[in-house]
Design a protein around this motif. Structure first.
Motif, short mmCIF file in Angstrom:
data_model
loop_
_atom_site.label_atom_id
_atom_site.label_comp_id
_atom_site.label_asym_id
_atom_site.label_seq_id
_atom_site.Cartn_x
_atom_site.Cartn_y
_atom_site.Cartn_z
N LYS A 99 -1.43 1.12 -8.24
CA LYS A 99 -2.62 1.70 -8.88
C LYS A 99 -3.43 2.49 -7.85
CE LYS A 99 -5.01 -1.56 -10.66
NZ LYS A 99 -5.81 -2.50 -11.49
N LYS A 100 -3.90 3.71 -8.26
CA LYS A 100 -4.69 4.54 -7.36
C LYS A 100 -6.04 3.86 -7.10
CE LYS A 100 -4.83 8.93 -8.36
NZ LYS A 100 -5.21 10.32 -8.79
N THR A 146 -9.15 8.38 -3.44
CA THR A 146 -8.67 9.74 -3.20
C THR A 146 -9.34 10.22 -1.92
OG1 THR A 146 -8.42 10.10 -5.55
CG2 THR A 146 -8.45 12.06 -4.16
N LYS A 154 0.85 -1.18 0.00
CA LYS A 154 0.00 0.00 0.00
C LYS A 154 0.89 1.24 0.00
CE LYS A 154 -4.39 -0.32 2.33
NZ LYS A 154 -5.11 -0.18 1.06
N ASP A 183 -3.67 10.46 -2.24
CA ASP A 183 -3.93 9.35 -3.16
C ASP A 183 -3.50 8.07 -2.48
OD1 ASP A 183 -4.93 10.91 -5.23
OD2 ASP A 183 -2.97 11.16 -6.19
N GLU A 184 -4.43 7.10 -2.43
CA GLU A 184 -4.09 5.78 -1.88
C GLU A 184 -3.86 4.83 -3.05
OE1 GLU A 184 -7.24 4.18 0.52
OE2 GLU A 184 -6.27 2.22 0.72
N LEU A 185 -2.70 4.18 -3.05
CA LEU A 185 -2.35 3.28 -4.16
C LEU A 185 -2.13 1.86 -3.62
CD1 LEU A 185 -0.44 6.16 -4.57
CD2 LEU A 185 -0.39 5.13 -6.83
N GLU A 186 -2.49 0.88 -4.42
CA GLU A 186 -2.24 -0.51 -4.05
C GLU A 186 -1.59 -1.18 -5.25
OE1 GLU A 186 -4.92 -2.04 -0.73
OE2 GLU A 186 -5.46 -3.25 -2.46
#
Lengths: 76, 76, 76, 76, 76, 76, 76
Positions: G56-57, G60, G29, G50-53
């Motif tokens: 990939k975003k 928001t 993450k 922005d949270e990405l895993e």
């Protein structure tokens, strides 16, 4: 300080300030960079950092604060 | 010090300073090296270190500070 | 000391000093050996140790300091 | 002591001394035995212990010191 | 006590003493039972307990001491 | 309080009392509800709670005490 | 403050207040946002997140309090 003078584990970190180190973290993550600072929890700041996963470079970072509790070892 | 004189677990580490030890870590990781220093958290500094994974040598390190909380056992 | 005299859990360890014990660890690891020392964190030193994984002996060790936080149980 | 007198969780353990208990541990491990002692970390000593894994008995142990931090629950 | 009077999280537990609660634990485990006692570590004693795994009842227990550190949430 | 006035992380929680928040937990679990209380361990009480797993609602709960140590983040 | 003035790891966080940072967490993450506050546990508040895993975003978020114990590193 001559690095023969290590009588406590954190002396290794004191001796490594300003020098390149290798960090291995839990989960096959590695960091290579110049050691700028550390504290008693083994939190460290590295400069000019390469982040590697399973041996492959995945990120280049100018500077990073890495939490001590994710570290397996630090090698100067 | 005669190693019959172990009445507290960390006496084993005191007796092993300057001698080769085997470290087993969580996740099938092993280290062989000469014990240079340790502290009350079982953080250790090894010299002339072989890092093994699943029994195979994967890295040779001049010196490393290994965090105590990843250790299963230390054998002199 | 008669082992009926256990009123605190660590009395079991006091009674077992110098005697064979079985240690079960997280991750299907077992150790059999003679208990030489222990501390309040349940760190223990065993002598003449057999290390077993999934019931099979994988290593014989003269002496080992085993971290308490990896232990599930100790049986005399 | 009447077991209606439980106002703190560890009163349940006080009431269960000398009586059979069931322990469920992380990783589908269970122990059945007579509770002999416990401390504030929930470390317990059981006597005449059956160790079960996924519901099947895998070991019978005369006495065992089980670490509190691996326990999910204790039922008298 | 009116349950609008919750200003600290543990007030919810004070209000729930003697009443049915649902506990969700790490690893898809659930408990339903009457809350009898709790402490500052969130260790709880439940009475007339149903233990569920992946939503299916796997055990009925008269009374159980459940460790706080395995809990995700408690709902009255 | 204007939310520009956050100088310590827990000010965010103080500002969010009585308002809807999103909680993401380890293991792809989420909670949406109104924040009623919190403490210094980040234990929180939510009201009118939707529990989601992998983005799908799996439970609706009137009120829940959620342990701080399972939380990844809280967003107002 | 000139960022050459880092002698303790948390100086990096002090220097980064009000500036964009990258957070990598356990479990692939990532968060990108402006650092608004932090404490001695490395709990941080980010704005415009922005949270990405796995790169990939996935979300928001206007503002989030992220627990320090899930962090691997913070890079300004």
């Amino acid at each position: 300080m001559n690095d023969m003078n290590i009588s406590r584990p954190f002396d290794l970190l004191n001796n490594a300030i300003g020098k390149p180190v290798l960090l291995k973290l839990k989960g096959n993550k590695q960091f290579r960079g110049k050691l700028q600072a550390f504290d008693q929890h083994m939190n460290v700041v590295l400069e000019e950092v390469d982040e590697l996963e399973d041996g492959k470079k995945i990120e280049t970072i100018g500077k990073a604060l890495i939490r001590g509790d994710t570290i397996i070892y630090i090698a100067p």
